[in-house]
Write a protein that holds these residues in place. Structure first.
Motif, short mmCIF file in Angstrom:
data_model
loop_
_atom_site.label_atom_id
_atom_site.label_comp_id
_atom_site.label_asym_id
_atom_site.label_seq_id
_atom_site.Cartn_x
_atom_site.Cartn_y
_atom_site.Cartn_z
N GLU B 45 0.83 -1.20 0.00
CA GLU B 45 0.00 0.00 0.00
C GLU B 45 0.87 1.26 0.00
N LYS B 46 1.93 1.24 0.80
CA LYS B 46 2.77 2.44 0.94
C LYS B 46 3.91 2.48 -0.08
N GLY B 47 4.07 1.38 -0.83
CA GLY B 47 5.07 1.38 -1.88
C GLY B 47 6.51 1.25 -1.41
N PHE B 48 6.75 0.45 -0.38
CA PHE B 48 8.14 0.17 -0.01
C PHE B 48 8.36 -1.34 0.00
N TYR B 49 9.61 -1.75 0.25
CA TYR B 49 9.97 -3.17 0.21
C TYR B 49 10.23 -3.69 1.62
N ALA B 50 9.71 -4.89 1.90
CA ALA B 50 9.95 -5.50 3.21
C ALA B 50 10.33 -6.96 3.02
N GLU B 51 11.31 -7.44 3.79
CA GLU B 51 11.68 -8.85 3.66
C GLU B 51 12.02 -9.48 5.01
N TRP B 52 11.73 -10.78 5.10
CA TRP B 52 12.32 -11.60 6.16
C TRP B 52 13.66 -12.07 5.62
N SER B 53 14.73 -11.65 6.22
CA SER B 53 16.05 -12.05 5.76
C SER B 53 16.41 -13.37 6.43
N VAL B 54 17.43 -14.07 5.90
CA VAL B 54 17.76 -15.39 6.48
C VAL B 54 18.37 -15.25 7.87
N ASN B 55 19.05 -14.17 8.16
CA ASN B 55 19.48 -13.90 9.53
C ASN B 55 19.71 -12.40 9.70
N GLU B 56 20.10 -12.00 10.89
CA GLU B 56 20.19 -10.57 11.20
C GLU B 56 21.36 -9.91 10.48
N LYS B 57 22.42 -10.69 10.26
CA LYS B 57 23.57 -10.15 9.51
C LYS B 57 23.12 -9.80 8.09
#
Lengths: 201, 601
Positions: B45-57
């Motif tokens: 809706e807001k036009g940005f990208y979000a991801e679950w990465s494989v780890n915090e690094k």
């Protein structure tokens, strides 16, 4: 105006949802709200305590010991565990239903229902017992204990919101398909307490 | 204008969206997980990208890359996750950023669901990065917006460090609806300053130290630090959520004090602290975890030749472990003011014995079967079971007692490998989940294969990241923002690493799974068994089981071996409650065949 409510129960009983419903109902009445709970390792079967605070001026989200106006106990032993939060003269609404942990089945610890009930009666002037298991079954769904409990609370005088407001707030967190069952559960809980309150008066 | 009931983590996400965040990355971990969950829901809706990465690094590195190209980026994690991300963090402080980069690290004093009680503010100090510490969800939201501005102002990543009582507290928060202003992207500009070389580090270290003073000056004016003066001789400095406890404790006790609220613990602004020194005859510093503010206050007093007594953690007035609350803080303030600590009015009679209620694996949890199978297959040997971080850490509980070690994410395989070096004749069995395997198990597996460790690795693949709330991972055709085109096949990946014995089995099928377990345990070199079965909280229930008491021998194996919360001792023999998921594992271990599907004669 200031009201502190503690809900104690076991993971999976819907105490977090009930805390949100209470907070939103209070918000609609123009009060500031805070809620707090810890989740994580206790998603299922572990003890869960939710704090709900409402009032004109609030600081933290945790209710100090011996300060809560109401203790809503969704499970018998957890009600006793949560009693430290209730203020002297506060009201307890306690489920008679026990959720016996695996540790008891394995013989590692003990669950003595009668002793716990007796203790709650001895410690509190205002304690109301609900057969939550039976009442939620009457609503048509075994997992509506939290709705029954909110209905029971709504029967008490002096709350900053009307029962309809609390019910509406609860339903706003649920899918449409569960609305009717929860509405019924809320009414069943409300009636259960009204009968007792009338007997007292 | 609208009023929302928001959890601290949701408030942080909304704050980031309002600040125009363009890339958000995280690995789930309580109490931080809902930050990215909320951002992922807002992303399209807001036009940005979000991801679950494989780890915090990975999360921090992806966010850093985005920032290099001028985007506002956010990486979220829990305090232990920052340990995994510490490598990029330390270098990133020297390299600096372009678009605002905010790292949200949720601390867990208490600890309620963590391996450590470490204080991220110390880490911020170590990395020489400014840190903000919110007292409430509403303040957390304001701090995120401020943090992006600050990051771009200083060209440094900024850490926001909420604690459990902010992350998981809800508050009524006012919103003015409106989209975040669009931020034109400047793009990545090639420049030698993006490449860390010793000569660059030497130069940048001087700059980084200069930025500390610049940050301190900016914090002098920050609204998150507030001094309220009272005529009393007492001065209290309170940081983060502790501020709430101090205010409420003062209200309850009726004591008066000048209170300095600190929302920017590092670098500590000097002005308001020195002003408090002028007003107060003695000072108490109240903060959770480490004496981060207190040590800076003491240094400041010494530099200014001030002799006002300072109490806190260094003189043990405030505990250094555990979470604070109103009651603890009230007792601390009472003692500090020379009052008798207020005991609870009319203490209740001691409660009767209460049952222990440790967290347990859910009814129908496939991990229960996996642990049972491996315990059974390894019976009579002295195999060591190394565990990892996830729901399955609960395999340590009675009656399974199938976790002998647990250190940190991904360490099950490497610990097993280390044990195997010292005890080559003993079998080590490492257990870890699918998400954990991707997080940091894979590196350990490659190491075990390369160095020919004689271990068995059991990947408990329940097709989700269950403990933190069912986040997706690379093994699923699902991302934070919706369906994905491809997924990574765990078995194929394991084979590609060079493991010769790889089996995928269903832990509900005890016979087949046990055979795979026995083969894996008897093979030399590393072997891998993937126990694949969807998490019971996501899967559809099967047919409920009941116990036919006519056949039941009352041997209690079903209770004593499995520890399923759906099986209990009844008056006439064991009973299966409505919690039953219908996995059928108990029916397979019953020696009398007394456990039947409900409705069956």
């Amino acid at each position: 105006m200031k009201l502190d409510i503690v809900i104690s129960g076991v993971g999976g009983q819907g105490s977090v949802l009930a805390s949100r419903a209470l907070a939103r109902a209070a918000m609609e009445s123009g009060l500031a709200v805070r809620t707090s709970e810890v989740i994580g390792m206790a998603q299922r079967e572990g003890p869960v305590t939710s704090h709900i605070r409402m009032g004109d001026r609030l600081y933290g989200a945790i209710i100090p010991d011996r300060a809560a106006d109401f203790l809503l106990g969704l499970e018998l032993a957890e009600t006793v565990r949560g009693l430290i939060k209730l203020k002297p003269g506060g009201t307890v609404i306690a489920s008679l239903s026990a959720i016996v942990p695996v540790s008891v089945e394995l013989g590692i610890s003990k669950y003595d229902k009668d002793t716990l009930i007796q203790y709650l009666i001895e410690q509190n002037e205002k304690v109301f017992f609900l057969d939550l298991e039976e009442l939620s079954r009457q609503s048509g769904h075994p997992r509506t204990g939290n709705a029954v409990m909110l209905g029971a609370l709504s029967a008490f005088p002096g709350l900053p919101f009307k029962p309809e407001q609390l019910l509406r707030s609860l339903l706003s967190y649920l899918p449409q398909s569960l609305a009717e069952i929860n509405r019924r559960a809320f009414e069943i809980g409300r009636r259960a307490v009204e009968v007792t309150l009338n007997d007292i008066n | 204008m609208s009023l929302k009931l928001l959890m601290g983590n949701e408030a942080i996400a909304y704050g980031a969206a309002e600040a125009g965040v363009q890339v958000a990355c995280a690995y789930p971990g309580t109490p931080s997980s809902e930050i990215l969950e909320t951002l992922a829901a807002l992303a399209r809706e807001k036009g940005f990208y979000a991801e679950w990465s494989v780890n915090e690094k990975a999360a921090l590195e992806v966010a850093a890359g985005a920032s290099y190209a001028g985007a506002r980026a956010l990486a979220a994690m829990k305090q232990v996750g920052l340990n995994a991300a510490s490598d990029p963090l330390m270098s990133l402080a020297y390299i600096g950023v372009k678009g605002g980069l905010v790292i949200v690290v949720a601390d867990d004093p208490g600890p309620h669901s963590s391996q450590t009680e470490q204080d991220t503010r110390k880490f911020a100090q170590f990395a020489k990065l400014p840190v903000l510490d919110p007292a409430t969800p509403a303040e957390a939201r304001e701090m995120v917006k401020y943090a992006f501005e600050l990051s771009e102002n200083l060209l440094l990543p900024v850490i926001l460090r909420p604690t459990t009582r902010t992350c998981h507290a809800c508050q009524d928060i006012e919103f003015t609806d409106g989209a975040a202003p669009a931020r034109p992207l400047t793009g990545f500009e090639k420049n030698q300053n993006w490449t860390i070389f010793p000569s660059l580090s030497a130069r940048k270290h001087v700059w980084l130290n200069q930025q500390q003073e610049k940050a301190r000056e900016l914090f002098e004016k920050a609204e998150f630090n507030q001094l309220s003066i009272d005529s009393s001789n007492i001065g209290i400095i309170a940081c983060g959520v502790s501020y709430n406890y101090v205010r409420e404790a003062l209200q309850l006790s009726g004591l008066k004090a000048s209170v300095l609220k600190i929302g920017t613990p590092y670098p500590l602004p000097r002005g308001p602290v020195l002003e408090l020194f002028r007003k107060a005859g003695k000072i108490l510093v109240v903060e959770e975890q480490e004496p981060v503010v207190e040590d800076q206050v003491i240094a400041l007093a010494w530099q200014n030749r001030l002799t006002v007594p300072i109490s806190g953690k260094n003189d043990r007035t405030v505990p250094r472990e555990g979470e604070l609350n109103v009651d603890r803080v009230r007792a601390i303030i009472d003692k500090f003011c020379g009052r008798e600590p207020a005991g609870p009015e009319a203490a209740p009679a001691p409660a009767p014995e209460l049952p222990a209620r440790p967290p347990v694996l859910c009814a129908g949890c496939p991990h229960r079967a996996s642990f049972y199978i491996f315990k059974d297959a390894a019976r009579g040997t002295d195999a060591v079971f190394t565990g990892d971080i996830g729901c399955y850490t609960l395999g340590a509980m009675a009656p399974l007692a199938a976790v002998d070690t647990c250190l940190c994410m991904g360490a099950s395989i490497t610990i097993a490998t280390g044990l195997n070096r010292v005890e080559p004749d003993r079998r080590q069995v490492a257990f870890l989940g699918d998400s954990t395997f991707f997080h940091s198990g894979l590196t350990g597996l490659i190491n075990a294969v390369y160095n020919s460790a004689n271990i068995t690795v059991v990947i408990l693949d329940n097709c989700t990241t269950a403990m933190t709330g069912h986040q997706p991972h690379p093994g699923l055709k699902q991302t934070a923002m919706g369906p994905a085109r491809t997924s990574v096949d765990i078995a194929g990946l394991v084979k590609a690493c060079g493991v010769e014995y790889v089996r995928v089995v269903d832990p509900y099928d005890l016979k087949a799974a046990r055979q795979a377990a026995e083969e894996a345990l008897s093979r030399p070199g590393p072997s891998v068994v993937i126990m694949k079965r969807e998490c019971a909280t996501l899967a559809k229930k099967g047919r409920r089981r009941t116990i036919n008491l006519k056949k039941c021998l009352n041997c209690s194996l079903c209770i004593g071996k499995l520890g399923c919360p759906a099986i209990r001792k009844g008056s006439g023999g064991p009973e299966i409650s409505a919690k039953c998921f219908g996995c059928g594992v108990c029916a397979q271990i019953c020696p009398a065949g007394a456990i039947e599907a409900a409705g069956q004669e």
